[in-house]
Design an enzyme around this catalytic site. Structure first.
Site, PDB file in Angstrom:
ATOM      1  N   GLU A 212       0.708  -1.736   0.239  1.00 47.89           N
ATOM      2  CA  GLU A 212       0.079  -0.241   0.033  1.00 47.89           C
ATOM      3  C   GLU A 212       0.774   1.041   0.073  1.00 47.89           C
ATOM      4  O   GLU A 212       1.823   1.289   1.057  1.00 47.89           O
ATOM      5  CB  GLU A 212      -1.091   0.530   1.326  1.00 47.89           C
ATOM      6  CG  GLU A 212      -1.854   1.672   0.861  1.00 47.89           C
ATOM      7  CD  GLU A 212      -2.526   1.761   2.380  1.00 47.89           C
ATOM      8  OE1 GLU A 212      -3.606   1.099   2.442  1.00 47.89           O
ATOM      9  OE2 GLU A 212      -2.616   1.766   3.335  1.00 47.89           O
TER      10      GLU A 212
ATOM     11  N   CYS B 292      -2.440   8.740   4.800  1.00 47.61           N
ATOM     12  CA  CYS B 292      -2.194   8.014   3.412  1.00 47.61           C
ATOM     13  C   CYS B 292      -3.541   8.813   2.329  1.00 47.61           C
ATOM     14  O   CYS B 292      -3.496   8.465   0.776  1.00 47.61           O
ATOM     15  CB  CYS B 292      -1.784   6.544   3.090  1.00 47.61           C
ATOM     16  SG  CYS B 292      -3.001   5.304   3.687  1.00 47.61           S
TER      17      CYS B 292
END
Length: 497
Positions: free
Chosen positions: A249, A283
């Protein structure tokens, strides 16, 4: 995502948070004051290799441990983590600047995640396959072996617990390297969790780029990385050479699309939450905003007020270090040089630490770095669009594919956006949230593989297909029994008529 442990970007002399010097010493500075907090030695190559060897030696026993017992160990680890929440939150505050209350919330999420995988692990199952009537076909999930877990600093406990929980629940052993921006916190987390498991099952090593690279190249079976796209690309290449399964990720440049039919003040509140929470160091933060021209004036005025309120009441925490602040401000300065206008913020503040104000930029365009790169700071860049279609087209642009948000009451527009947006997660009318156990597959430079949720158990497993058929004699007798032969014939395989 931020530049984390495996990012080999060199630090300049003004970097405030962490420096790994030539002797392998990490220096941690207080992001609020700039004062040195402590130094932490980086793990030597021999120690890193030894950790992998120990994990390999413990792998077979842990893989053969009953899933329910592995779940019990995870519940024990969750209980220990909950008991240490205050201590860990204070370390998080010291090393990264995140407020203690927010840090405790992140640790609570980590506790819940460990408990979730304690429940999911024992019921992680394969599939049956249809085949011959006298045969059985099914799949068995097996651990991959040794997992390396490389985690970031922006939500260090919650993210780490997701990877740790899934890796250990599925029977892998794990070596965890926390970000060098919060090494003391990472070591303390390891000290809290490791006693819940047999020796060698879970270990922690400290270090920066060199340690991360050594782990990625060590021949382990799976590498899970949450961090920058640049680091993720290097890890993917290392995995391709060693054969390790890689879960990533990585960075994002997440758009927010604001339709004409929503309340502009509410939309501005959502934008502020998405862009300014944790000082933008999330994020899936809102990184670029496309607002319909019909509500643009009211939206921008309300967003400016939200930023000003946060700046005036001191709720904007510092960025993790001066290097991060310099990167954020460079993008803001680039936008201003190209004609954007700062409605609020946009200037380096006086005083110590790595603070940066909540910033609203108007008049942004696709030629500006602020609209094309991950920013990782409290910046809300706005581009006014003529129509929803124009905004959607712009939101679909770029090389990242992590997440996107849409604020709209038009179901046709919502469905259009869900179908078109090339991202792993689409959020409608709420920039943060979602049910527990949610998982997504990042796209493009944002990574690959499922992150979090039940699907993460699949990432840490490999599947074996099993086919069982009856031997010829048994098959013949079963066929005979079906034809009305006696039970003795079915057992002996002989027709005694």
């Amino acid at each position: 995502m931020p530049s984390i442990a495996t990012d080999t970007t060199a630090l300049d002399s003004t970097a405030q948070q962490e420096t790994t010097d030539s002797t392998g010493i990490i220096t941690i500075r207080n992001p609020r004051t700039g004062d040195v907090l402590w130094t932490v030695p980086e793990a030597e190559p021999a120690a890193v290799n030894h950790a992998v060897e120990v994990a390999r030696s413990a792998a077979a026993d842990w893989a053969s441990t009953a899933p329910a017992e592995r779940g019990a160990a995870l519940r024990k680890a969750a209980k220990a983590l909950a008991a240490a929440a205050q201590e860990l939150a204070e370390l998080n505050f010291s090393e990264t600047g995140r407020p203690v209350e927010e840090s405790i919330a992140g640790i609570g999420a980590g506790v819940s995640t460990l408990e979730q995988y304690a429940e999911l692990g024992p019921v992680h199952r394969g599939h049956s396959l249809r085949g011959n009537r006298l045969a059985a076909d099914y799949t068995v999930a097996e651990p991959r072996g040794v997992a390396v877990l490389l985690t970031p600093w922006n939500d260090p406990v919650a993210v780490a617990c997701g990877l740790i929980g899934a890796a250990l629940a599925t029977g892998n052993t794990a070596v965890h390297k926390p970000s060098e921006r919060c090494p003391r916190l990472g070591e303390a987390l390891g000290e809290v969790l490791a006693p819940a498991f047999p020796p060698g099952v879970f270990q922690t090593v400290s270090g920066g780029a060199a340690v991360g690279a050594l782990l990625a190249q060590s021949g382990v079976d799976v590498i899970a990385h949450v961090g920058s796209s640049a680091a993720g690309g290097r890890i993917a290449r290392a995995g391709a050479l060693t054969g390790a399964h890689v879960i990533r990720e990585n960075g994002g440049n997440d758009p927010l699309l604001v339709d004409r039919d929503v309340d502009p003040v509410w939309a501005a509140e959502q934008a502020a939450i998405g862009a300014f929470s944790n000082s933008g160091q999330i994020c899936v933060a809102v990184e670029r905003i496309y607002v319909h021209k019909d509500i643009a004036d009211e939206f921008c005025a309300a967003l400016e007020a939200e930023a000003a309120r946060r700046n005036s009441n001191g709720t904007v925490a510092p960025l993790v270090d001066l290097r991060m602040r310099d990167e954020v401000h460079a993008q803001v300065a680039d936008a201003l040089a190209q004609g954007a206008r700062a409605l609020e913020g946009g200037a380096l503040p006086d005083g110590p630490g790595s603070f940066y104000p909540a910033t609203v930029l108007l008049g942004c365009t696709g030629s500006m770095q602020i609209m094309t790169e991950e920013t990782f700071g409290p910046v809300a860049p706005v581009q006014v669009v003529e129509s929803f279609d124009d905004g959607l087209r712009l939101a679909c642009s770029g090389r990242y594919g992590l997440a996107a948000s849409v604020l709209s009451g038009n179901i046709a527009h919502i469905q259009q956006a869900v179908a078109a947006l090339p991202v792993g997660t689409v959020k409608i009318n709420e920039v943060f949230g979602g049910a527990p156990g949610g998982a997504a597959q990042p796209r493009g430079e944002s990574g690959a593989g499922f992150g979090y949720g039940p699907e993460l158990l699949d990432e840490f497993s490999r599947v074996k297909v099993v086919h069982i058929a009856a031997p010829p004699a048994v098959a013949k007798h079963n066929a005979g029994a079906a034809d009305g032969l006696g039970p003795e014939a079915a057992v002996t395989g002989q027709d005694k008529s």
